[in-house]
Design a protein around this motif. Structure first.
Motif, PDB file in Angstrom:
ATOM      1  N   LYS A   1       0.876  -1.196   0.050  1.00  0.00           N
ATOM      2  CA  LYS A   1      -0.099  -0.048  -0.137  1.00  0.00           C
ATOM      3  C   LYS A   1       0.795   1.219   0.102  1.00  0.00           C
ATOM      4  O   LYS A   1       0.340   2.580  -0.135  1.00  0.00           O
ATOM      5  N   LEU A   2       2.319   1.059   0.197  1.00  0.00           N
ATOM      6  CA  LEU A   2       3.002   2.338   0.510  1.00  0.00           C
ATOM      7  C   LEU A   2       3.315   2.977  -0.931  1.00  0.00           C
ATOM      8  O   LEU A   2       3.508   2.584  -2.101  1.00  0.00           O
ATOM      9  N   GLY A   3       3.380   4.352  -0.784  1.00  0.00           N
ATOM     10  CA  GLY A   3       3.686   5.136  -2.156  1.00  0.00           C
ATOM     11  C   GLY A   3       3.552   6.622  -1.709  1.00  0.00           C
ATOM     12  O   GLY A   3       2.737   6.815  -0.689  1.00  0.00           O
ATOM     13  N   ASN A   4       4.069   7.271  -2.551  1.00  0.00           N
ATOM     14  CA  ASN A   4       3.809   8.943  -2.473  1.00  0.00           C
ATOM     15  C   ASN A   4       2.814   9.450  -3.605  1.00  0.00           C
ATOM     16  O   ASN A   4       2.447  10.733  -3.740  1.00  0.00           O
ATOM     17  N   THR A   5       2.255   8.613  -4.340  1.00  0.00           N
ATOM     18  CA  THR A   5       1.077   9.013  -5.301  1.00  0.00           C
ATOM     19  C   THR A   5      -0.217   9.081  -4.769  1.00  0.00           C
ATOM     20  O   THR A   5      -0.528   8.230  -3.835  1.00  0.00           O
ATOM     21  N   PRO A   6      -1.264   9.675  -5.335  1.00  0.00           N
ATOM     22  CA  PRO A   6      -2.574   9.739  -4.682  1.00  0.00           C
ATOM     23  C   PRO A   6      -2.945   8.294  -4.669  1.00  0.00           C
ATOM     24  O   PRO A   6      -2.943   7.216  -5.523  1.00  0.00           O
ATOM     25  N   GLY A   7      -3.814   7.969  -3.539  1.00  0.00           N
ATOM     26  CA  GLY A   7      -4.441   6.578  -3.145  1.00  0.00           C
ATOM     27  C   GLY A   7      -3.467   5.676  -2.602  1.00  0.00           C
ATOM     28  O   GLY A   7      -3.716   4.797  -2.023  1.00  0.00           O
ATOM     29  N   LYS A   8      -2.050   5.961  -2.439  1.00  0.00           N
ATOM     30  CA  LYS A   8      -0.913   5.440  -1.731  1.00  0.00           C
ATOM     31  C   LYS A   8      -0.883   5.760  -0.402  1.00  0.00           C
ATOM     32  O   LYS A   8      -1.333   6.968   0.036  1.00  0.00           O
TER      33      LYS A   8
END
Length: 260
Positions: free
Chosen positions: A67-74
């Motif tokens: 689920k990790l990240g810097n984009t929308p929805g993450k």
């Protein structure tokens, strides 16, 4: 989230009493919402526990990794890890993903105040410097004896009870990376060590000489290109007596005494 793409829990090796082990053997039943706290009392001292911190950090990220990240929805999240700087700021740990900055907690050198700060952050796994435990008493014991022992660390019974009910694991570490009477060995990885060195070099509270000394300490721990650190698992009552070598009650704690 500096380390999410660099490090996973599989990058660390664990040995307990000479036998292969896992992080679960050090922090049994660890969950993503566990809150890890390390008490630091000297400049750069916390790097002596960096292998355990980074391994536990990677384990938490493993729970969330898809689920990790810097984009929308993450999901952008940092583990609930805290450094308790006793007396003054001893180093910056943001390269090790101790973030946001409020997780670097400065606390006065008073046993009760340190334990209160740990309770306020609801710490469940506690790392303390490996020093001889001091004698500890509660205010109620001191009042019963009609004196405050200046050579004993004084705690509110409520503070101790709160910590005891919540803290699931306690570990002693050394700023050198080599703990006395160790039963745990952790071998780190090159990526984790690069993050540790970046933390040393970016810490404004450290002098050039201190940075050089800390980097030399890290070099001394290298075995086959990996840092190897040792630790000792300890019971809760020993851990709280190792929070500080000071037994002096601060003005805040003395006000508690006056209210009793």
């Amino acid at each position: 989230m500096h380390t999410t793409d660099m490090i996973s829990s599989a990058d660390f090796d664990f040995v307990i009493d000479g036998q292969p082990a896992t992080l679960e053997d050090i922090f049994p039943g660890m969950k993503p919402h566990d809150r890890v706290g390390i008490v630091v009392r000297e400049s750069g001292g916390g790097i002596g526990a960096s292998a355990l911190i980074m391994a536990a950090m990677a384990k938490v990220y493993d729970f969330y990794r898809p689920k990790l990240g810097n984009t929308p929805g993450k999901l952008r999240i940092y583990p609930e890890f805290y450094v308790f700087h006793v007396g003054q700021r001893h180093m910056d740990h943001y390269w090790m993903d101790i973030w946001p900055p409020h997780k670097e907690v400065e606390v006065i050198d008073d046993p009760e105040q340190i334990l209160e700060a740990i309770n306020d952050r609801a710490i469940t796994r506690l790392l303390v410097p490996d020093t001889p435990p001091v004698t500890a008493v509660t205010l109620y014991e001191a009042i019963r004896e009609d004196q405050i022992n200046p050579s004993a660390a004084t705690f509110l019974q409520e503070t101790v009870s709160s910590a005891e009910q919540r803290i699931l694991s306690a570990v002693a570490y050394s700023s050198t990376g080599r703990t006395r009477r160790a039963d745990v060995l952790i071998r780190s990885c090159l990526a984790a060590e690069q993050v540790v060195i970046a933390s040393i070099n970016s810490s404004e509270s450290l002098t050039t000489e201190q940075r050089e000394q800390l980097c030399a300490k890290r070099d001394a721990l290298m075995e086959g290109g990996r840092a190897a650190e040792t630790y000792r698992r300890i019971p809760f009552d020993e851990a709280i007596r190792m929070l500080t070598t000071s037994t002096l009650a601060s003005g805040v704690t003395r006000r508690y005494i006056a209210l009793m």
